[in-house]
Design an enzyme around this catalytic site. Structure first.
Site, mmCIF file in Angstrom:
data_model
loop_
_atom_site.group_PDB
_atom_site.id
_atom_site.type_symbol
_atom_site.label_atom_id
_atom_site.label_comp_id
_atom_site.label_asym_id
_atom_site.label_seq_id
_atom_site.Cartn_x
_atom_site.Cartn_y
_atom_site.Cartn_z
ATOM 1 N N ASN A 168 0.998 -1.123 -0.216
ATOM 2 C CA ASN A 168 0.142 0.013 -0.024
ATOM 3 C C ASN A 168 0.883 1.224 -0.171
ATOM 4 O O ASN A 168 1.402 1.745 1.129
ATOM 5 C CB ASN A 168 -0.800 -0.146 1.242
ATOM 6 C CG ASN A 168 -1.902 1.174 1.237
ATOM 7 O OD1 ASN A 168 -1.864 1.984 0.487
ATOM 8 N ND2 ASN A 168 -2.817 0.831 1.965
ATOM 9 N N SER A 172 0.885 1.822 12.945
ATOM 10 C CA SER A 172 0.061 1.174 12.097
ATOM 11 C C SER A 172 -0.895 -0.234 12.544
ATOM 12 O O SER A 172 -1.983 -0.088 12.263
ATOM 13 C CB SER A 172 0.913 0.498 10.889
ATOM 14 O OG SER A 172 0.132 -0.067 9.806
ATOM 15 N N HIS A 192 -5.052 -0.202 12.589
ATOM 16 C CA HIS A 192 -5.626 -1.191 12.076
ATOM 17 C C HIS A 192 -6.682 -2.019 13.171
ATOM 18 O O HIS A 192 -7.784 -2.249 12.674
ATOM 19 C CB HIS A 192 -4.883 -2.274 11.623
ATOM 20 C CG HIS A 192 -4.277 -1.825 10.081
ATOM 21 N ND1 HIS A 192 -3.084 -1.160 10.266
ATOM 22 C CD2 HIS A 192 -4.597 -2.453 9.020
ATOM 23 C CE1 HIS A 192 -2.861 -1.003 8.727
ATOM 24 N NE2 HIS A 192 -3.653 -1.906 8.112
#
Length: 544
Positions: free
Chosen positions: A418, A453, A457
């Site tokens: 990504n 991160s 998530h």
């Protein structure tokens, strides 16, 4: 006796002298060894720095070469939509300026900035190859077979065609409330963030950082916290279903990252200008970018702010429609996967399922569907959705991902899976942390990037599922982070097999454990009515 003492004293002196010479020689040897070790360490450090610099410059040269090849227009109409290169003189001038800026940054030891180029998505390029296009056709055929399977099942068992999409309708339920909250979040970024930043940039007094700056920063932090708290309260109050919750939380995170990028990129510009003398200062109104640039950035498929981006010439509306149609097809694909592989198996989850044998069979049974969901999410969001918006906004840089499927290391997989999110984490977390902690603590900056991160998530899953079950967080910070060092030297293609096996197992675990917990909270009794029920997995206590 005196004569004997006089006779024996010279040998003693000689022995003492020899001992002193031996000690001195040993010290000299030790000094030489220490000096040699220091020289060796410095040589190794110089070699490492030289290799890193050479690797970075080589990568930039290769990227520039690839970009130029993409602009040659060898693919016919596919590249006709892209703007041409600037004139030769302008191109040379821009290259010299960029090169000088790059050399200056390298001398200071700073990390390179994100550079935007005119380029297409990798799958767009690969789909022009017939062999790769056939793989796409295979997935389309599988979707058709899924649909036919459903239609035939309904006709044989019920004697009629029963198009039952209740699962999808429920998952995307309360859509008007979702849109109302999304509009409120979008408006807040327009009528609060930009006016506040514009007012601060225009009214700020010359000089170093002062109390006014700290007050403005405090207000911005309060806004960011409020931007997270209020939507969460709204989701819980209206009990939005999972898919609707995912829409809100992902848009919330996206807008948060956009706002942070805009402010972070433009604050140094304001502070740098005010460090100059009054006679050299630019007009205050030029310190804040135009509102049109800010508005374009809010919808552009990038999270890194620039005043301008590479732009295409026209909008191909047939390309936009095709990409949105692919998003709808992926949504239908996901529905069939959950309807056929997930719901029938976990719908009646109870204490009989909480056994090692059942868990093992469930994990392996979820590996293929879970990985298919991964493929579909990647193609729907990172390729189709972003390309549709890029085409509508004439956004030229379509490199939203790279060939992550060819990765032999997890580090490369995380960098290429990504690109959009990776660029934001690299630009505004990793680089800033490296500046604060020093270039020697890049491992700490990388760990912080992983932590942020993983937390984000897990936050999205926690809010949309309405329970805290940190499976993804543990896998992200545990196996995912450690695999980066296990496969650090993964030059052999066999490491690509290892990566795919790990992805299959990981996605199987995620789909299995979260499905078990979801249906456990439907079928198993509540053990406690307080906040602990939100934290304690019901699937663990179902057999009690």
């Amino acid at each position: 006796m005196d004569e004997n003492n006089e006779i024996s004293s010279p040998p003693k002196r000689e022995m003492a002298g020899n001992a002193g010479m031996t000690q001195s020689a040993t010290e000299n040897v030790l000094r030489q060894q220490i000096l040699a070790q220091r020289i060796k360490n410095q040589a190794q450090k110089l070699q490492k720095d030289a290799m890193e610099q050479l690797s970075s410059e080589l990568e930039q040269l290769l990227q520039g070469f690839v970009t130029e090849v993409e602009h040659l227009g060898l693919n016919g109409d596919a590249n006709d939509n892209y703007t041409s290169f600037p004139s030769k003189a302008d191109g040379v001038s821009q290259y010299k300026t960029a090169n000088a800026h790059h050399q200056k940054r390298r001398q200071k030891g700073e990390l390179p900035d994100k550079a935007f180029h005119m380029r297409r998505s990798m799958l767009t390029e690969l789909f022009e190859i017939n062999h790769i296009r056939t793989i796409y056709h295979i997935f389309v055929a599988i979707l058709i077979v899924f649909s036919l399977n459903t239609f035939v099942y309904d006709l044989v068992n019920e004697g009629r065609l029963n198009l039952d999409f209740r699962l999808m309708q429920w998952a995307l339920g309360k859509f008007p409330k979702v849109m109302a909250l999304w509009v409120c979040m979008q408006i807040s970024t327009l009528i609060i963030v930009y006016p506040m930043f514009y007012y601060w940039s225009v009214t700020r007094m010359p000089g170093p950082v002062n109390k006014t700056d700290l007050v403005a920063l405090s207000l911005f932090v309060i806004y960011q916290i409020t931007f997270f708290v209020l939507p969460v309260h709204y989701i819980r109050e209206h009990q939005l279903p999972p898919a609707s919750g995912v829409i809100i939380t992902t848009e919330q995170v996206r807008l948060f990252m956009k706002v942070h990028a805009f402010v972070r990129e433009n604050i140094p510009r304001v502070l740098a200008v005010y460090k100059k003398d009054d006679g050299d200062r630019e007009m205050k109104t030029n310190l804040c970018p135009d509102f049109s640039k800010y508005l374009y950035f809010l919808f552009a498929p990038t999270l890194v702010y620039r005043d301008s981006y590479p732009r295409t010439k026209t909008i191909r509306w047939n390309y936009v429609v095709t990409n949105f149609a692919q998003v709808l097809a992926c949504l239908l694909y996901t529905y069939y996967i959950f309807e056929r592989f997930c719901v029938p198996y976990f719908n009646n989850f109870n204490k009989n399922h909480v056994t090692p044998k059942a868990l093992l069979l469930s994990v392996f049974g979820c590996m293929l569907p879970g990985t298919l969901v991964l493929f579909i999410a990647f193609f729907a969001i990172l390729h189709s959705w972003l390309n549709a918006f890029a085409e509508m906004l004439k956004f030229g840089d379509r490199m939203f991902y790279k060939d992550w499927w060819n990765s032999t290391t997890f580090a490369n997989y995380y960098r290429t899976w990504n690109i959009v999110v990776h660029d934001w984490l690299y630009t505004y977390i990793y680089k800033d942390c490296t500046k604060l902690m020093g270039p020697k603590n890049r491992a700490g900056a990388m760990a912080l990037v992983f932590l942020i991160s993983a937390v984000v998530h897990e936050y999205i899953l926690t809010i949309c599922f309405s329970f805290f079950y940190p499976v993804l967080f543990v896998m992200f910070m545990g196996a995912g982070f450690s695999f980066m060092f296990v496969t650090d030297k993964g030059v052999s293609r066999s490491w690509n097999v290892f990566l795919w096996v790990a992805l299959f197992i990981g996605n199987g675990l995620l789909m299995c454990l979260y499905s078990m917990e979801w249906y456990a909270r439907i079928n198993c009794p509540v053990n406690t009515d307080n906040f602990l029920d939100y934290l304690i997995p019901r699937s663990w206590t179902c057999m009690i």
